[in-house]
Design a protein around this motif. Sequence first.
Motif, mmCIF file in Angstrom:
data_model
loop_
_atom_site.group_PDB
_atom_site.id
_atom_site.type_symbol
_atom_site.label_atom_id
_atom_site.label_comp_id
_atom_site.label_asym_id
_atom_site.label_seq_id
_atom_site.Cartn_x
_atom_site.Cartn_y
_atom_site.Cartn_z
ATOM 1 N N UNK A 176 0.762 -1.217 0.073
ATOM 2 C CA UNK A 176 -0.188 -0.132 -0.070
ATOM 3 C C UNK A 176 0.847 1.198 -0.120
ATOM 4 N N UNK A 177 0.819 1.983 -0.886
ATOM 5 C CA UNK A 177 1.541 3.175 -0.954
ATOM 6 C C UNK A 177 1.094 4.520 -1.603
ATOM 7 N N UNK A 178 0.835 5.356 -0.535
ATOM 8 C CA UNK A 178 0.530 6.708 -0.937
ATOM 9 C C UNK A 178 1.872 7.476 -0.557
ATOM 10 N N UNK A 179 2.696 6.985 -0.754
ATOM 11 C CA UNK A 179 4.019 7.279 -0.266
ATOM 12 C C UNK A 179 5.301 7.040 -1.464
ATOM 13 N N UNK A 180 5.974 8.213 -1.160
ATOM 14 C CA UNK A 180 7.047 8.198 -2.187
ATOM 15 C C UNK A 180 8.466 7.795 -1.297
ATOM 16 N N UNK A 181 9.258 6.960 -1.896
ATOM 17 C CA UNK A 181 10.594 6.686 -1.225
ATOM 18 C C UNK A 181 11.450 7.962 -1.333
ATOM 19 N N UNK B 151 3.009 13.493 -3.340
ATOM 20 C CA UNK B 151 2.461 12.387 -4.397
ATOM 21 C C UNK B 151 1.102 12.564 -4.682
ATOM 22 N N UNK C 102 -4.467 7.040 -11.447
ATOM 23 C CA UNK C 102 -3.037 6.577 -12.142
ATOM 24 C C UNK C 102 -3.327 6.736 -13.846
ATOM 25 N N UNK D 157 -3.508 -0.350 -5.056
ATOM 26 C CA UNK D 157 -2.287 0.036 -4.233
ATOM 27 C C UNK D 157 -1.956 -0.905 -3.127
ATOM 28 N N UNK E 221 6.036 2.110 -7.670
ATOM 29 C CA UNK E 221 5.026 3.436 -7.931
ATOM 30 C C UNK E 221 4.759 3.416 -9.473
ATOM 31 N N UNK F 196 2.002 1.195 -9.871
ATOM 32 C CA UNK F 196 0.937 1.695 -9.339
ATOM 33 C C UNK F 196 0.360 2.894 -10.136
ATOM 34 N N UNK F 197 1.002 3.554 -10.704
ATOM 35 C CA UNK F 197 0.687 4.670 -11.461
ATOM 36 C C UNK F 197 0.301 4.459 -12.705
#
Lengths: 350, 601
Positions: free
Chosen positions: A1-6, A29, A34, B441, B568, B571-572
């Motif tokens: 799960x990622x609303x997250x950017x490294x 982000x 998408x 996600x 990502x 995901x995008x």
Amino acid sequence: MSYYRPAFRHPNLPANELGYTVEHYEGGLSTLCAGCGHDSITAAIVQACFEDNIEPSKVAKISGIGCSSKTPAYFLNSAHGFNSVHGRMPSVATGANLANRDLIYIGISGDGDTASIGMGQFVHCIRRNLNMVYIVMNNGCYGLTKGQDSATADQGSKSKAGSVNMFHAIDLASLAIELGATFVAQSFSGDKAQLVPLVKAAIKHNGFAFINVISPCVTFNNNVGSTKSYDYVRQHVEATSTIDFVPPAATITANYEQGSTKQLKMHDGTVIALHKLEQDWDPFDKLSAMTAMHKATIKGELLTGLLYMEEESSDLHSLLQTSTRPLNALSEAELCPGSKILEEINAGLR
Amino acid sequence: MKPTDIKNPEYFHKVVDCQYACPAHTNVPEYIRLIAEQKYSEAYMINWDSNVFPGVLGRTCDRPCEPACRRGRVEKEPVAICRLKRVAADNKGDVMKYMPKGPFKSNGKKIALVGAGPASLTVARDLAPLGYEIHLFDEQKKGGGFMLSQIPSFRLPETVLDEEVNYITGLGIHTFYNTYIKSLKKLLADGYDAIFVGSGAPHGRDLPDLKGRKEGAANIHIGINWLKGVAFEHIKKIGKKVIVLGGGNTAMDCCRTSRRLGGESVKVLVRSPFAEMKASPWEKEDAMHEDIPILDNHVPTSFVVENGKLKGMTFEKVKAVYDDKGKRSLVPTGEPEAFYEADDVLIAIGQENSFPWIERNIGIDFDKWGMPAVDNITYGSSNPKVFFGGDAAFGPKNIITAVAQGHQAAISMHLFCSGMDIKNDRPAPMVNLHSMKMGIHEWGYDNQVTNDLRYVVPQNDKKVTLKDRKKEVELGFDLPTGFKEAERCLNCDVETVFTENRCIECDACVDVCPTACITFTQNGEEDDLRSRLKAPALNKTQDLYVSDILPTKRVMVKDEDVCLHCGLCAERCPTSAWDMQQFFYNVTKAPGICKEEMAVN
């Protein structure tokens, strides 16, 4: 799960003249769908500001309501920002600009925000030649409310649900030229090679710079039959020109079979080279630009590039002869010169 | 460039830097994920399958994986892959239930393994389940080879080694310990179907011609022999002042062991500059931590002996000079010779192979340096029945290399004994690629990249460890720290897989990628493409992943170098043109061939 950017970035990212890498120009982000075209436009703004060595804290980003108007959260985190009322971005931008002329104003709006609820604001902002960049992220539908046709949806364009739009589209770029806009460009979110130089040129332009960017809505308007889908736009796009930024000393060596190259000196001294790709069109002649656009509409093409530009543009500040310094840089004595001066002014008006 | 052929398993294999660098191609990301899931036994078994000695290697491996680790290119330090292996080994449950269990149905073939080190034991483990009668010979009192005699107990407790040796010998191996094979000819005559030589590189190099060597002989020792003497408790003490010659890991073991046997002033003197020493950096650090100075650029010139007693050594000081081709020569600085006192000197300047027990008339070719001619794929010699592996094959390397060679030799021996061609019938690796997508996600792996820096493995107090040579110095990660270290892994085996015909060229992946890996541009030659990417692709050891031509006449180019495998891009991606797919790569070992055969039958 990622609303997250490294947090890690490429170790060899180039730095610009301010010593910043592109990371310095990022925002949060994106939470848009998408593949949303708006994210590409955001990325083009990031790249343009990075390449043009713009100090992010010297930028004010202002928006209204809509998917488009969320995007200022996704670029230039350390810039000033104001997310205003639906369709009222131009008013806020006007107020801010009059108070502080030293900032770069980037207004972000959508087709709903500009062509429907904010139409009155839009046209008056053009009339005043406010020194700002006005970007419309135009997807032809109301993405936030499940994709109803907007006022820029083309007649005959089919929605995802299958209904066909029966109304004429409002052509924002033609309208802007008609109303006297001094910089009008059109582009496509999927063509950063064209969009990035346009954003740079728009920032440099002294006056109202309008860019209408076709930006497909992947969720509600990327279906077969839509005239704002990735595929349709790619098939019908007709680039009028390409733009390069050249250091003043360098000579232009690229050869273009058709058209010609014109060097434009921007008010800050930067030179941009405009390579015309079309023979019968002059971007410095309003009549020629309008004709080219009408022809394209009839042929079902989408003209992109810098469509029209007035080289000697006077922005609102010079028209109103306002203070050359921002209000926050004036002393109290300058701002409130006292009752004697007021009486003199009043006397002058009698 | 031509489109990348992702059907070739070696392409994605190379992206998993650690696994690719490991001689035995251990599936590192998979076992690190299992550790994070607290599945220590399963993590252990992933290791056991590939490297046979997880507990030993989790303490002693040369770790070729760590310099290769992608994390080291993204931030300062790689994941502590080696010490995570130890976490799995220390915390595993009953792993016997996952291992093959005898008695195995005999296939009527009999093989001999000479030497009970890591290479031979690997061959034994791979071939026992196939029904071979295996005879394992070693001159020492139990199995382990140099892991037993040369690695000190404070780095590798004997119980850890014994446990892993016993897993193998418990498969029904006939062990002949305390047995030195004097003649390969005789062994061949004993009717074995194949013989594996894993006798190591048992000969420690000496300085026979150095002045004073003979006179001081009583206090001058060959490092590996001395370590062996300590391991088997024939040697229990050493003088107060000790000089160790050499800059490799054996030298480090010698000096640290000396500190535990009464050495108070122990020094390491090495010819080369400190940075070019062969010892692993962490072993040098551990030695210095135990108050052992390392004096580099010192070339020994004589042993000083007075009245028949060793007093010390003299050295010439040198500096390293490099020619245009980078070739090093050590040039004297002209300073006066340096003298260092010593009660004992340990020579740890390298070791060599020694095959006095192999007759030269039994069809095995030797080169002019006395090394057998061995094929580097099959590990076969010029005598079709005799195979080599480990240090015996190509000179001294390390445990993990010996294991990898053992696996390959076992395959050859099985093919040979089954009448197949040992070169052309070798099995392909077992590979698999499957999507990790679980939701918009959500992924079947933990894709959030942590920012933690490498955790340090805690050590026992040196007041305690220097008193007892069997007290292990490293304590290993505790479980919470092990988890945090495991989370640093970037999951490089979860590959970014691109499907051209789904791509609508919306740029979403380009815009979101935190490390600027992806570019859509006009195709070109590799060097040209590398210079035109979003961030220049300067690391040529890392491949470019190039798509076929897309509708806008461009290609997608991904520089694999610093991809975080965060997912990502996928995901995008609105059309799933990008997908994150777990790549499974496993070198097929001898028992795997049999499974294939059975599957065919």
